[in-house]
Write a protein that holds these residues in place. Structure first.
Motif, PDB file in Angstrom:
ATOM      1  N   GLU A 154       0.813  -1.210   0.000  1.00  0.00           N
ATOM      2  CA  GLU A 154       0.000   0.000   0.000  1.00  0.00           C
ATOM      3  C   GLU A 154       0.851   1.265   0.000  1.00  0.00           C
ATOM      4  O   GLU A 154       0.442   2.300  -0.489  1.00  0.00           O
ATOM      5  N   ARG A 155       2.058   1.178   0.532  1.00  0.00           N
ATOM      6  CA  ARG A 155       2.940   2.340   0.641  1.00  0.00           C
ATOM      7  C   ARG A 155       3.697   2.642  -0.650  1.00  0.00           C
ATOM      8  O   ARG A 155       4.139   3.756  -0.858  1.00  0.00           O
ATOM      9  N   VAL A 161       5.499   0.363  -8.627  1.00  0.00           N
ATOM     10  CA  VAL A 161       4.966  -0.991  -8.748  1.00  0.00           C
ATOM     11  C   VAL A 161       4.923  -1.392 -10.218  1.00  0.00           C
ATOM     12  O   VAL A 161       5.314  -2.509 -10.580  1.00  0.00           O
ATOM     13  N   GLU A 162       4.484  -0.471 -11.104  1.00  0.00           N
ATOM     14  CA  GLU A 162       4.404  -0.754 -12.531  1.00  0.00           C
ATOM     15  C   GLU A 162       5.793  -1.015 -13.118  1.00  0.00           C
ATOM     16  O   GLU A 162       5.991  -1.966 -13.883  1.00  0.00           O
ATOM     17  N   TRP A 167       9.984  -4.893 -15.014  1.00  0.00           N
ATOM     18  CA  TRP A 167      11.323  -5.468 -14.830  1.00  0.00           C
ATOM     19  C   TRP A 167      11.221  -6.963 -14.549  1.00  0.00           C
ATOM     20  O   TRP A 167      11.956  -7.761 -15.105  1.00  0.00           O
ATOM     21  N   ARG A 168      10.283  -7.341 -13.679  1.00  0.00           N
ATOM     22  CA  ARG A 168      10.086  -8.746 -13.333  1.00  0.00           C
ATOM     23  C   ARG A 168       9.778  -9.561 -14.585  1.00  0.00           C
ATOM     24  O   ARG A 168      10.351 -10.628 -14.810  1.00  0.00           O
TER      25      ARG A 168
END
Length: 174
Positions: A154-155, A161-162, A167-168
């Motif tokens: 959430e932080r 995150v995108e 990258w993942r």
């Protein structure tokens, strides 16, 4: 200093209602459930744990020792009871006075021998209570870990995150 717990396997199975019920129809399954519970207990407490099962009535049986996830499982040899094995093991372990040795059994006579040898005893009922407390602590810790993970998610900024997700994928990570 070592902390040791020796468990009289069949005594515990016959004293814990849920295991006794299972054991009435499938003794192997009751043993497996006890071992599963004790493994979890051992990993939380850090004690060195041995579960001893009688095989003294099994013709030509030899002592069998196996290790399941850090817990020693002993099946006694023909003409050797779990009690006699436990008594010998207590004698060995209490030679080092720094060792803390406990024996889990509800057998009164066995408890007296254990106490006389310098170990302490824990009844099947007391072990069951300890087991429940350990399981509760593990559950609480797991829930806290999940909470921390979701709080971190959430932080993190949605753009980060995108980028991490891109990258993942580029790294072929699932």
């Amino acid at each position: 200093m070592g902390k040791y717990l020796l468990v009289d396997g069949y005594n515990i199975i016959n004293a814990w209602p849920r295991l006794k019920k299972i054991g009435a129809t499938n003794l192997e399954e009751a043993r497996e459930k006890l071992i599963e519970d004790i493994v979890e207990y051992k990993h939380y407490t850090g004690e060195t744990v041995t579960i001893v099962f009688d095989a003294h009535l099994v013709k030509k049986s030899r002592m069998k020792k196996i290790n399941i996830k850090g817990v020693s499982i002993i099946f006694t040899k023909e003409h050797e009871t779990a009690d006699s094995y436990i008594e010998k093991r207590v004698e060995e372990l209490t030679k080092n006075r720094k060792n803390q040795v406990r024996v889990a059994t509800s057998d009164w006579a066995e408890q007296q021998v254990v106490l006389g040898s310098g170990a302490t005893r824990i009844s099947a009922r007391e072990l069951n209570i300890e087991m429940d407390q350990v399981k509760k602590k593990i559950r609480i810790k797991t829930e806290e870990t999940k909470k921390i993970r979701s709080t971190l998610e959430e932080r993190i900024d949605s753009e980060i995150v995108e980028k991490l997700e891109k990258w993942r994928r580029s790294q072929g990570l699932s």
